[in-house]
Design a protein around this motif. Structure first.
Motif, PDB file in Angstrom:
ATOM      1  N   LEU A   7      45.841  31.388 124.472  1.00  0.00           N
ATOM      2  CA  LEU A   7      46.660  29.731 124.285  1.00  0.00           C
ATOM      3  C   LEU A   7      47.180  29.602 123.259  1.00  0.00           C
ATOM      4  O   LEU A   7      47.914  28.806 123.348  1.00  0.00           O
ATOM      5  N   VAL A   8      46.950  30.554 122.246  1.00  0.00           N
ATOM      6  CA  VAL A   8      48.499  29.900 121.038  1.00  0.00           C
ATOM      7  C   VAL A   8      49.433  30.933 121.326  1.00  0.00           C
ATOM      8  O   VAL A   8      50.351  29.951 120.930  1.00  0.00           O
ATOM      9  N   SER A   9      49.474  31.743 121.534  1.00  0.00           N
ATOM     10  CA  SER A   9      50.641  31.920 122.240  1.00  0.00           C
ATOM     11  C   SER A   9      51.323  31.173 123.213  1.00  0.00           C
ATOM     12  O   SER A   9      53.088  31.420 123.026  1.00  0.00           O
ATOM     13  N   GLU A  10      50.775  30.930 124.111  1.00  0.00           N
ATOM     14  CA  GLU A  10      51.874  30.097 125.255  1.00  0.00           C
ATOM     15  C   GLU A  10      52.241  28.976 124.342  1.00  0.00           C
ATOM     16  O   GLU A  10      53.162  28.446 124.523  1.00  0.00           O
ATOM     17  N   MET A  11      51.231  27.739 122.776  1.00  0.00           N
ATOM     18  CA  MET A  11      51.435  26.862 123.074  1.00  0.00           C
ATOM     19  C   MET A  11      52.638  27.191 121.844  1.00  0.00           C
ATOM     20  O   MET A  11      53.894  25.834 121.685  1.00  0.00           O
ATOM     21  N   MET A  12      52.929  28.053 120.979  1.00  0.00           N
ATOM     22  CA  MET A  12      54.098  28.308 120.073  1.00  0.00           C
ATOM     23  C   MET A  12      55.049  28.499 121.011  1.00  0.00           C
ATOM     24  O   MET A  12      56.185  28.235 120.516  1.00  0.00           O
ATOM     25  N   PHE A  13      54.779  28.662 121.820  1.00  0.00           N
ATOM     26  CA  PHE A  13      56.221  30.094 123.088  1.00  0.00           C
ATOM     27  C   PHE A  13      56.808  27.880 123.326  1.00  0.00           C
ATOM     28  O   PHE A  13      58.345  28.318 122.859  1.00  0.00           O
ATOM     29  N   LYS A  14      56.098  27.292 124.056  1.00  0.00           N
ATOM     30  CA  LYS A  14      56.547  26.512 124.589  1.00  0.00           C
ATOM     31  C   LYS A  14      57.249  25.521 123.030  1.00  0.00           C
ATOM     32  O   LYS A  14      57.999  24.544 123.961  1.00  0.00           O
ATOM     33  N   LEU A  15      56.824  25.452 121.956  1.00  0.00           N
ATOM     34  CA  LEU A  15      57.576  24.815 121.421  1.00  0.00           C
ATOM     35  C   LEU A  15      58.047  24.635 120.267  1.00  0.00           C
ATOM     36  O   LEU A  15      58.263  24.698 119.309  1.00  0.00           O
ATOM     37  N   SER A  16      58.682  26.719 120.706  1.00  0.00           N
ATOM     38  CA  SER A  16      59.877  27.485 120.243  1.00  0.00           C
ATOM     39  C   SER A  16      59.173  27.698 118.260  1.00  0.00           C
ATOM     40  O   SER A  16      60.109  27.724 117.876  1.00  0.00           O
ATOM     41  N   SER A  17      57.385  28.308 118.456  1.00  0.00           N
ATOM     42  CA  SER A  17      57.507  27.731 116.883  1.00  0.00           C
ATOM     43  C   SER A  17      57.624  29.162 116.304  1.00  0.00           C
ATOM     44  O   SER A  17      58.052  30.421 117.017  1.00  0.00           O
ATOM     45  N   PRO A  18      57.890  29.952 115.510  1.00  0.00           N
ATOM     46  CA  PRO A  18      58.438  30.578 114.288  1.00  0.00           C
ATOM     47  C   PRO A  18      57.844  32.095 114.194  1.00  0.00           C
ATOM     48  O   PRO A  18      57.496  33.010 113.970  1.00  0.00           O
ATOM     49  N   LEU A  19      56.038  30.773 114.984  1.00  0.00           N
ATOM     50  CA  LEU A  19      55.348  32.655 114.165  1.00  0.00           C
ATOM     51  C   LEU A  19      54.675  33.056 115.698  1.00  0.00           C
ATOM     52  O   LEU A  19      55.036  33.041 116.744  1.00  0.00           O
ATOM     53  N   ARG A  20      54.736  35.057 114.812  1.00  0.00           N
ATOM     54  CA  ARG A  20      54.577  35.751 115.483  1.00  0.00           C
ATOM     55  C   ARG A  20      52.974  36.261 115.621  1.00  0.00           C
ATOM     56  O   ARG A  20      52.894  35.926 114.392  1.00  0.00           O
ATOM     57  N   ILE A  21      53.492  37.207 116.558  1.00  0.00           N
ATOM     58  CA  ILE A  21      52.125  38.170 116.335  1.00  0.00           C
ATOM     59  C   ILE A  21      52.299  38.877 115.111  1.00  0.00           C
ATOM     60  O   ILE A  21      53.383  39.732 115.600  1.00  0.00           O
ATOM     61  N   ASP A  22      51.488  39.577 114.360  1.00  0.00           N
ATOM     62  CA  ASP A  22      51.585  40.153 113.488  1.00  0.00           C
ATOM     63  C   ASP A  22      51.593  41.409 113.493  1.00  0.00           C
ATOM     64  O   ASP A  22      50.428  41.962 114.698  1.00  0.00           O
ATOM     65  N   ARG A  23      53.337  42.304 113.628  1.00  0.00           N
ATOM     66  CA  ARG A  23      52.114  43.758 114.165  1.00  0.00           C
ATOM     67  C   ARG A  23      51.780  44.694 113.444  1.00  0.00           C
ATOM     68  O   ARG A  23      50.904  45.641 113.785  1.00  0.00           O
ATOM     69  N   ASN A  24      51.284  44.216 111.773  1.00  0.00           N
ATOM     70  CA  ASN A  24      50.025  44.814 111.062  1.00  0.00           C
ATOM     71  C   ASN A  24      48.693  44.420 112.072  1.00  0.00           C
ATOM     72  O   ASN A  24      47.163  45.209 111.451  1.00  0.00           O
ATOM     73  N   ASN A  25      48.514  43.308 112.794  1.00  0.00           N
ATOM     74  CA  ASN A  25      46.773  42.446 112.958  1.00  0.00           C
ATOM     75  C   ASN A  25      47.236  42.203 113.420  1.00  0.00           C
ATOM     76  O   ASN A  25      47.445  40.328 114.071  1.00  0.00           O
ATOM     77  N   VAL A  26      47.302  42.833 115.766  1.00  0.00           N
ATOM     78  CA  VAL A  26      48.282  41.697 116.509  1.00  0.00           C
ATOM     79  C   VAL A  26      46.531  40.409 116.768  1.00  0.00           C
ATOM     80  O   VAL A  26      46.210  39.768 118.042  1.00  0.00           O
TER      81      VAL A  26
END
Length: 425
Positions: free
Chosen positions: A391-410
């Motif tokens: 859900l967080v991923s979908e919301m961040m994508f649709k809102l064009s957020s700069p937040l991305r999944i951390d490479r060191n902590n998925v």
């Protein structure tokens, strides 16, 4: 003599893993084929080569699947290990599993073996666990038999803990009226009922939709010195929500606020899982909303009595502040324990807070990083697939957020504070 294990949680963390569970069940099914000795060999080899944690988890799996034909041999093999020690809960769970599987003779034999050489207090404790376990399996006649046996053992002078075990057992069985009669008997015997047992009666009436009786018991509970607190209020909210009584939930939230009863994560969960419009938004999010104000407008369009007021009451609480850490180095939002509806509302609150704080500060006051912790799905029903993370991923994508999944902590999303400010402001 068979003895029970160390304290055994009802929902242990998975150490065998989903694939390990599948392999064990497949091996047992293949080996049995009408030959109990073949399944026993599989169990013996498994216990001999497994850690205590894995062995106990395997037994928990068999009990949860109600596979009594495998659970008893597993229990016996575990009882032979060097690390095994007595605990009444596990024995009671195995006994109830056997009884539910129609294996009364073996269940009675296990009870007899378990109480040999036990002190009276240990026997009483074991019987209280039996009441709980029988009740969880819907075996009302056996639970009542055990309570009667406790009375015989004690010469009629049953202690408060045994009374409460039976009261909670009757509530688990959906018999709140019988539980209340026992509460009155307990009171006549000179014992005071605990808040936990009161809440069991409240929940039993609430689950059945008997809200008048539920409120009456809440009144008795408060009159007995157990003021309605966050835990008790959440129980009532959950019962109202299960029956779609949204206006009643609004009234209770306002009472909580006026009385200074704190809201909790569970308050959010109990309320928002009962809001059908928010539930439909989660099923088909469409265009992601960006603020609580936009959410309120969508709820007003649905015109379902109570939903708007419920969200308005929740967002006035301090729950967001309690799960948010704000420092010069990091803004961290921790979503552990939140159901999807709660995640949705909390994220919108969080975005509003970020705008208010970041868009009114100088560059030097912007935190270095912004993170959202949602977990990696280790304890999800499907391992590795976290609904919250999705859900967080979908919301961040649709809102064009700069937040991305951390490479060191998925299990978390991360972005630079300046990038988040540019995005929102």
């Amino acid at each position: 003599m068979i003895r029970c294990a160390l304290p055994f949680p009802s929902s242990p963390r998975c150490h065998l893993g989903r694939h390990g569970h599948h392999r064990l069940l497949t091996s047992l099914s293949s080996a049995s084929g009408g030959d109990p000795s073949a399944a026993d060999r599989v169990i013996r080899k498994f216990v001999a080569s497994s850690s205590r944690t894995a062995s106990l988890e395997a037994l928990s799996l068999l009990l949860s699947r109600r596979l009594s034909s495998f659970a008893l041999p597993m229990y016996r093999r575990i009882s032979e290990t060097a690390w095994f020690r007595w605990n009444p809960k596990l024995a009671a769970d195995v006994v109830a599993n056997l009884e539910a599987g129609g294996r009364s003779t073996e269940a009675d034999a296990l009870i007899s073996n378990s109480i040999l050489d036990l002190a009276p207090k240990e026997i009483a404790l074991f019987h209280r666990h039996l009441i709980r376990a029988y009740s969880e399996h819907g075996l009302s006649h056996r639970a009542i038999e055990v309570f009667s046996r406790l009375k015989e053992i004690s010469g009629g002078a049953v202690d408060a803990a045994s009374y409460e075990a039976m009261i909670c057992g009757l509530c688990e069985l959906g018999l709140p009226q019988e539980a209340e009669l026992l509460r009155e008997e307990m009171f006549s015997a000179g014992f005071k009922i605990s808040g936990f047992a009161f809440r069991s009666v409240v929940m039993a009436y609430g689950r059945s939709g008997s809200f008048g009786d539920m409120r009456r018991v809440v009144g008795i509970m408060e009159g007995s010195g157990h003021a309605l607190d966050t835990v008790g209020a959440n129980v009532v909210l959950s019962c109202y929500g299960d029956h779609g009584e949204l206006p009643e939930m609004v009234s209770l939230l306002r009472k909580m606020r006026d009385s200074g009863i704190k809201f909790s994560i569970r308050t959010y969960n109990s309320v928002l899982k009962s809001c059908p419009t928010i539930g439909s938004m989660l099923q088909d999010p469409g265009t992601a909303l960006q603020s609580i104000r936009e959410l309120i407008k969508e709820l007003e369009k649905a015109a379902l009595l109570g939903e708007v007021e419920l969200v308005q009451e929740l967002v006035q609480s301090s729950v967001l502040d309690e799960i948010l850490r704000w420092s010069p180095s990091e803004v961290k939002l921790d979503l552990h324990g939140l159901h999807l509806g709660s995640v949705y509302v909390i994220l919108l609150q969080w975005l509003d807070m970020l705008r208010d704080r970041l868009c009114s500060t100088e560059g030097s006051c912007v935190p270095l990083e912004v993170t959202v912790v949602c977990g990696s799905g280790k304890h999800s029903s499907v391992r590795g697939q976290s609904p919250v993370k999705g859900l967080v991923s979908e919301m961040m994508f649709k809102l064009s957020s700069p937040l991305r999944i951390d490479r060191n902590n998925v299990g978390r999303f991360i972005a630079k504070g300046k990038a988040v400010k540019e995005w929102l402001c």
